[in-house]
Design a protein around this motif. Sequence first.
Motif, short mmCIF file in Angstrom:
data_model
loop_
_atom_site.label_atom_id
_atom_site.label_comp_id
_atom_site.label_asym_id
_atom_site.label_seq_id
_atom_site.Cartn_x
_atom_site.Cartn_y
_atom_site.Cartn_z
N LYS A 4 -10.23 -2.34 4.28
CA LYS A 4 -9.68 -1.15 3.76
C LYS A 4 -9.67 -1.44 2.16
N CYS A 7 -6.01 -2.37 0.56
CA CYS A 7 -5.10 -3.00 1.30
C CYS A 7 -5.15 -4.36 0.60
N PHE A 9 -3.88 -7.21 1.75
CA PHE A 9 -4.22 -8.43 2.47
C PHE A 9 -5.76 -8.43 2.83
N CYS A 10 -6.32 -7.25 3.10
CA CYS A 10 -7.79 -7.16 3.33
C CYS A 10 -8.43 -7.97 2.14
N HIS A 49 -8.92 -5.70 9.21
CA HIS A 49 -7.72 -4.63 8.87
C HIS A 49 -7.32 -3.86 10.07
N HIS A 104 -0.92 -4.39 7.44
CA HIS A 104 -1.86 -5.14 7.78
C HIS A 104 -1.53 -6.16 8.46
ZN ZN Z 1 -5.82 -4.51 5.29
#
Ligand code: ZN
Length: 120
Positions: A4, A7, A9-10, A49, A104
């Motif tokens: 994503k 995002c 954390f992605c 994700h 996430h």
């Molecule tokens: Zn993510």
Amino acid sequence: MKFKDDCIFCKIANKRIPAEIIEETDGFIVIKDMNPVAPIHLLIISKSHYDSVLDVGCKGGADKSGGRELFGILGSLADKFNVADKGFRTVINTKEDGGQTVNHLHIHFMAGRGFGWPPG
Ligand code: ZN
Ligand code: 5GP
């Protein structure tokens, strides 16, 4: 593999943003939490994700090996940080009541002090 664009954390898990990598497997990356609440506070972040753990369990997106991989990471971190004897706390905050702030999938690994029960 779901990615994503907006995002954080992605981006971390897929190395678009540099981070100190504590451990890595096919499906997960482990980094230090930027706002630690314990002497050892790590985040196990899925490379793919998922909005939350519900996304893994309910929407059919999960790689079936992910759970086994995750338990392996816990044992490995316990050894690496020398807390297999004393123990540690793992937490998956989910949605509003769970206190999830980053949408996430991630698992908190906390150690180095005692944790109360029930949690606040
Ligand atoms: Zn993510
Ligand atoms: P949650 O409340 O969603 O379970 O936890 C999110 C965690 O991610 C928090 O403990 C927060 O400190 C951590 N966090 C949020 N953004 C970043 C980041 O960009 N880098 C790192 N290392 N940790 C982050």
